[in-house]
Motif scaffolding. Structure first.
Motif, PDB file in Angstrom:
ATOM      1  N   SER A 188       0.843  -1.194   0.000  1.00  0.00           N
ATOM      2  CA  SER A 188       0.000   0.000   0.000  1.00  0.00           C
ATOM      3  C   SER A 188       0.881   1.248   0.000  1.00  0.00           C
ATOM      4  O   SER A 188       1.849   1.323  -0.763  1.00  0.00           O
ATOM      5  CB  SER A 188      -0.954  -0.053   1.202  1.00  0.00           C
ATOM      6  OG  SER A 188      -1.868   1.023   1.163  1.00  0.00           O
TER       7      SER A 188
ATOM      8  N   ASN B 149       2.428   2.395   2.857  1.00  0.00           N
ATOM      9  CA  ASN B 149       3.085   2.369   4.160  1.00  0.00           C
ATOM     10  C   ASN B 149       4.516   2.879   4.079  1.00  0.00           C
ATOM     11  O   ASN B 149       5.204   2.710   3.068  1.00  0.00           O
ATOM     12  CB  ASN B 149       3.085   0.945   4.723  1.00  0.00           C
ATOM     13  CG  ASN B 149       1.680   0.451   5.004  1.00  0.00           C
ATOM     14  OD1 ASN B 149       0.902   1.131   5.646  1.00  0.00           O
ATOM     15  ND2 ASN B 149       1.354  -0.734   4.506  1.00  0.00           N
TER      16      ASN B 149
ATOM     17  N   LYS C  35       0.656  -3.763  10.497  1.00  0.00           N
ATOM     18  CA  LYS C  35      -0.547  -3.010  10.176  1.00  0.00           C
ATOM     19  C   LYS C  35      -0.900  -2.000  11.264  1.00  0.00           C
ATOM     20  O   LYS C  35      -1.590  -1.016  10.995  1.00  0.00           O
ATOM     21  CB  LYS C  35      -1.714  -3.981   9.964  1.00  0.00           C
ATOM     22  CG  LYS C  35      -1.547  -4.892   8.755  1.00  0.00           C
ATOM     23  CD  LYS C  35      -2.735  -5.827   8.583  1.00  0.00           C
ATOM     24  CE  LYS C  35      -2.546  -6.741   7.384  1.00  0.00           C
ATOM     25  NZ  LYS C  35      -3.687  -7.683   7.220  1.00  0.00           N
TER      26      LYS C  35
ATOM     27  N   THR D 127       1.243  -0.037  12.966  1.00  0.00           N
ATOM     28  CA  THR D 127       2.025   1.198  12.791  1.00  0.00           C
ATOM     29  C   THR D 127       2.140   1.615  11.333  1.00  0.00           C
ATOM     30  O   THR D 127       2.802   2.607  11.029  1.00  0.00           O
ATOM     31  CB  THR D 127       3.441   1.007  13.368  1.00  0.00           C
ATOM     32  OG1 THR D 127       4.083  -0.089  12.681  1.00  0.00           O
ATOM     33  CG2 THR D 127       3.390   0.716  14.853  1.00  0.00           C
ATOM     34  N   ASN D 128       1.536   0.838  10.417  1.00  0.00           N
ATOM     35  CA  ASN D 128       1.638   1.121   8.970  1.00  0.00           C
ATOM     36  C   ASN D 128       3.094   1.157   8.526  1.00  0.00           C
ATOM     37  O   ASN D 128       3.543   2.087   7.841  1.00  0.00           O
ATOM     38  CB  ASN D 128       0.937   2.434   8.616  1.00  0.00           C
ATOM     39  CG  ASN D 128      -0.554   2.367   8.856  1.00  0.00           C
ATOM     40  OD1 ASN D 128      -1.174   1.328   8.678  1.00  0.00           O
ATOM     41  ND2 ASN D 128      -1.141   3.478   9.281  1.00  0.00           N
ATOM     42  N   CYS D 129       3.820   0.121   8.913  1.00  0.00           N
ATOM     43  CA  CYS D 129       5.260   0.014   8.621  1.00  0.00           C
ATOM     44  C   CYS D 129       5.508  -1.173   7.705  1.00  0.00           C
ATOM     45  O   CYS D 129       4.937  -2.255   7.893  1.00  0.00           O
ATOM     46  CB  CYS D 129       6.024  -0.161   9.929  1.00  0.00           C
ATOM     47  SG  CYS D 129       7.767  -0.602   9.722  1.00  0.00           S
ATOM     48  N   TRP D 130       6.373  -0.970   6.708  1.00  0.00           N
ATOM     49  CA  TRP D 130       6.752  -2.020   5.754  1.00  0.00           C
ATOM     50  C   TRP D 130       8.270  -2.182   5.792  1.00  0.00           C
ATOM     51  O   TRP D 130       9.010  -1.214   5.595  1.00  0.00           O
ATOM     52  CB  TRP D 130       6.302  -1.637   4.343  1.00  0.00           C
ATOM     53  CG  TRP D 130       6.675  -2.610   3.258  1.00  0.00           C
ATOM     54  CD1 TRP D 130       7.818  -2.597   2.509  1.00  0.00           C
ATOM     55  CD2 TRP D 130       5.898  -3.723   2.774  1.00  0.00           C
ATOM     56  NE1 TRP D 130       7.812  -3.631   1.603  1.00  0.00           N
ATOM     57  CE2 TRP D 130       6.650  -4.333   1.738  1.00  0.00           C
ATOM     58  CE3 TRP D 130       4.665  -4.254   3.116  1.00  0.00           C
ATOM     59  CZ2 TRP D 130       6.182  -5.450   1.039  1.00  0.00           C
ATOM     60  CZ3 TRP D 130       4.208  -5.369   2.424  1.00  0.00           C
ATOM     61  CH2 TRP D 130       4.956  -5.954   1.404  1.00  0.00           C
TER      62      TRP D 130
ATOM     63  N   THR E 174      -1.509   8.525   9.845  1.00  0.00           N
ATOM     64  CA  THR E 174      -2.595   8.448   8.876  1.00  0.00           C
ATOM     65  C   THR E 174      -3.027   9.831   8.427  1.00  0.00           C
ATOM     66  O   THR E 174      -3.366  10.046   7.255  1.00  0.00           O
ATOM     67  CB  THR E 174      -3.792   7.693   9.483  1.00  0.00           C
ATOM     68  OG1 THR E 174      -3.359   6.396   9.906  1.00  0.00           O
ATOM     69  CG2 THR E 174      -4.917   7.548   8.482  1.00  0.00           C
TER      70      THR E 174
ATOM     71  N   ASP F 294      -1.109  11.138   5.389  1.00  0.00           N
ATOM     72  CA  ASP F 294      -1.056  10.306   4.189  1.00  0.00           C
ATOM     73  C   ASP F 294      -0.879  11.116   2.916  1.00  0.00           C
ATOM     74  O   ASP F 294      -0.264  10.642   1.951  1.00  0.00           O
ATOM     75  CB  ASP F 294      -2.324   9.453   4.072  1.00  0.00           C
ATOM     76  CG  ASP F 294      -2.192   8.138   4.830  1.00  0.00           C
ATOM     77  OD1 ASP F 294      -1.103   7.876   5.362  1.00  0.00           O
ATOM     78  OD2 ASP F 294      -3.184   7.389   4.898  1.00  0.00           O
TER      79      ASP F 294
END
Length: 720
Positions: free
Chosen positions: A363, A365, A390, A392-395, A438, A441
């Motif tokens: 996504s 992230n 998911k 912390t929206n970390c990749w 978020t 974004d």
């Protein structure tokens, strides 16, 4: 999860002498050394044929029939691409799968399928209700490049076209047995023209189709692709990598004197803006086809997060993305440039091929160290080395591309400083040392800067990345300075990440390292050839990097170590800091450690030839089994039999059968570290003739019937 497709039977008609309906693999073509007048050899000339060699039709929907690809020695627990067979297959009829990039002669019958994405070391296994009914190759064994036959120097599963011998009417049900075995069931096709190799597709037999079986009308050949990928245009070069000179291109920076890192970054931004041609989003497809070409296969590109090699022509131009690749914005486009007219949207220096599903998982992230808190992302049921948190929206990308990702983000952060917004319509992009929220974004921000900085040191620039930089330069006209001059990473970002740059020590010479080492083996890293001038005394500091920690491991020019034990192939990363007492320079060193698979010597004793409903005991012996070893038995092929197990002992009662067959049982030996080794034993079960039944003379052939038939035909002709 395996990629599963469905193929409907192609009914080509004809009759067979066999009494039963038997499904068998009858032809296999693997990138045979055929040619075409325009391009020469075509390694994509691949096809596989499955035929009903029996005398009655097969209702493929009455059971579950599958053709499964097991790549590079994968065992039964790791199936790859799968084709499910459906429809009704008449006697002497065939199902054909061909490679979408094969020559037109290979596409006369059948349908295209990724099941043909095999090489000579990949096994194909045909199953009925998950029981093996035929195979080509040996499941669970990686032969290296190909399977060969010591009794036939011409036989190979690599660059050959093979057809099943006409005498074969029952498939090979032991997928784990040596291939092709003592009784080779395959003949090698020889031909003078490429179309002759494919003439057997659509009708079973050792020879090409004779006309007794009439294939359907060939489909109209598709319009030839003129571009580098599906729907892509051939691009005109705007720069020549062969004449590129780093010293000239970056001369304003190399000779400049900058007050701080921001001034240096601004100067770099000016340099890499010169000559930058804005690509269209459609032209990005073509650029990636050139820039991310698989070094081992010029028909494919490499996906960034999976590392998979996929056909250039499998780019997702419409419809489902399953088995396709698309364009991944490494700096997520929603973070500052969501519209195509903005130059960052089509800047190929941060765009890479990606599996569609993995791209969706990433996504928009941020990048960060979240392996310990996230979940590993799977591709076809296998871990990829990418992790997603998911919460912390970390990749966190796989190790092999962490440096690539870092240098792409740093390029974007440097290229778009907000100074040429009137031209590029781009805001000032900023790599921040945190994960964005978020609420941010839509902001032109991405994280995490100092994690990316560390990754740039852990994963040094390699030849793939250098070639990619050249190819993007060729069609876009500008370059990534952090690939050309990796030392600039520290100059621009070091101070922000607590790694203050200095003027740097200039050294000459190379560090000598092995390309790889086996676990548990001794090795050396040798920097003794590196010099900083005549008579200059140097000191050395070797540090090993594990995660975010650095550990001192040596202070001599030559570092002697022993490779650790690893559960899978792994990479060791080191930094070497060389100093003359005033100035210093740091070099990154990476070394692959190869896992040695767990293996034990297994033997079997007991009666392996039974009549139906007869019992036997098979006892296994395992030499030098380590403490904590456990054992597990299972039946892997043949009609289901009753059996019980006690550690190394297997008690089997043969089932009722209608035809002689082999029952294959597999013993899996697992050590305390959960490493496993498997070996199978085959039990031959003989059908018992019913009481009162006598085998007629000539049974099993047409000989007796033809003897009676021929005089009758002659008599009728005389009467006529």
């Amino acid at each position: 999860m395996s990629s599963v497709a469905t193929a409907t039977a192609i009914v080509l008609g004809g009759l067979s002498s066999a009494a039963n309906a038997n499904l068998v693999i009858t032809e296999y073509i693997e990138g045979d050394k055929t040619f075409n007048a325009k391009d020469g050899l075509n390694s994509n000339n691949k096809a596989v044929e499955i035929s009903n060699v029996g005398g009655t039709a097969i209702d493929l929907d009455a059971n579950v029939y599958k053709l499964i690809l097991f790549g590079n020695g994968a065992d039964a627990t790791k199936p790859g691409t799968t084709e499910k067979l459906t429809g009704t297959l008449a006697p002497n009829a065939s199902i054909v799968f061909f490679n979408a990039s094969a020559e037109a002669e290979y596409k006369v019958v059948g349908s295209s399928s990724t099941i043909t994405y095999y090489n000579g070391d990949d096994a194909l296994v045909l199953t009925k209700d998950d029981v093996v009914i035929d195979r080509i190759g040996q499941r669970g064994v990686d032969p290296g490049t190909e399977w060969t036959d010591p009794n036939n120097a011409d036989f190979s599963t690599l660059n050959k076209a093979l057809r099943r011998k006409a005498s074969v009417t029952v498939g090979d049900t032991n997928a784990e047995a040596a291939f092709p075995g003592a009784d080779n069931q395959w003949v090698v096709v020889t031909a003078a023209k490429p179309e002759d190799y494919a003439k057997g597709l659509g009708c079973p037999g050792e020879k090409a189709c004779t006309g007794s079986v009439t294939p359907p009308e060939p489909p109209k050949p598709p319009e030839p692709e003129t571009g580098p990928c599906t729907g892509c245009e051939t691009l005109t070069a705007v720069a020549d990598p062969a004449t590129f000179n780093s010293e000239i291109y970056y001369s304003d920076v190399l000779s400049g004197d900058f007050a701080n890192a921001e001034d240096l970054k601004n100067a770099l931004s000016v340099i890499i803006a010169k000559g930058h041609k804005q690509l269209t989003y459609k032209q990005v497809w073509s650029t990636l086809a050139y820039a991310d070409q698989d070094p081992a296969n010029d028909k494919n590109v490499i996906e960034i997060y999976t590392g998979a090699s996929i056909s250039k022509y499998d780019n997702q131009t419409s419809g489902s993305g399953v088995g396709k690749w698309n364009r991944e914005h490494v700096w997520a486009k929603s973070h500052g440039f969501p519209n195509e007219p903005q130059w960052g949207y089509t800047d190929a220096h941060h765009l890479r091929p990606s599996d569609v599903g993995i791209n969706t998982a990433r996504s928009n992230n941020d990048f960060g160290a979240c392996k310990d808190t996230g979940e590993e992302v799977l591709f076809n049921g296998v871990g990829t080395g990418n992790y997603l948190d998911k919460t912390t929206n970390c990749w966190e990308p796989r190790d092999k591309v962490k440096g690539d990702v870092a240098r792409m983000i740093m390029y974007m952060d440097t290229r778009y400083q907000g100074t040429d917004t009137a031209t590029t319509q781009m805001p000032d992009l900023v790599a921040v040392n945190r994960l964005t929220t978020t609420a941010e974004d839509d902001a032109p921000l991405i994280g995490t800067l100092c994690t990316l900085y560390e990754w740039s040191q852990l994963d040094a620039v390699d030849s793939y990345e250098q070639n990619r930089n050249n190819q993007v330069y060729k069609y876009q006209g500008n370059r990534n300075p952090f690939i050309d001059r990796p030392e600039l990473v520290k100059e621009v970002y070091g101070a922000a990440c607590g790694d203050e740059p200095n003027s740097g020590l200039v050294v000459e010479g190379d560090i000598v390292t092995p390309e790889s080492v086996i676990e548990g083996a001794a090795y050396t890293l040798d920097a003794s050839a590196m010099k900083a001038g005549e008579g200059v005394m140097l000191t050395y500091k070797w540090e090993q990097i594990v995660g975010e920690e650095k550990t001192l491991v040596g202070n001599q020019a030559i570092l002697s170590l022993t490779a650790p034990k690893v559960k899978a192939d792994d990479t060791l990363n080191f930094t070497l800091t060389i100093s003359n007492g005033t100035l210093e320079t740091t070099k990154a060193v990476s070394l692959s450690v190869m896992n040695v698979p767990f293996m034990v010597e297994v033997g079997f004793a007991g009666n392996t030839k039974l009549a139906e409903e007869q019992s036997t005991t098979i006892t296994a012996t395992v030499a030098d089994a380590p403490v904590g070893t456990t054992y597990n038995w299972k039946q892997v092929s043949g009609t289901t039999a009753k059996f019980t197990v006690t550690d190394l002992k297997l008690d089997v009662t043969a089932p009722k059968i209608s035809i002689d067959q082999s029952l294959v049982f597999e013993l899996t030996v697992t050590n305390a570290d959960k490493e496993s080794f498997s070996k199978s034993v085959s039990i031959e079960v003989l059908n018992t003739e019913d009481a009162g039944w006598t085998k007629p003379d000539g049974a099993g052939s047409l000989g007796g019937f033809m003897t009676l038939l021929l005089p009758l035909i002659w008599l009728r002709r005389r009467q006529g």
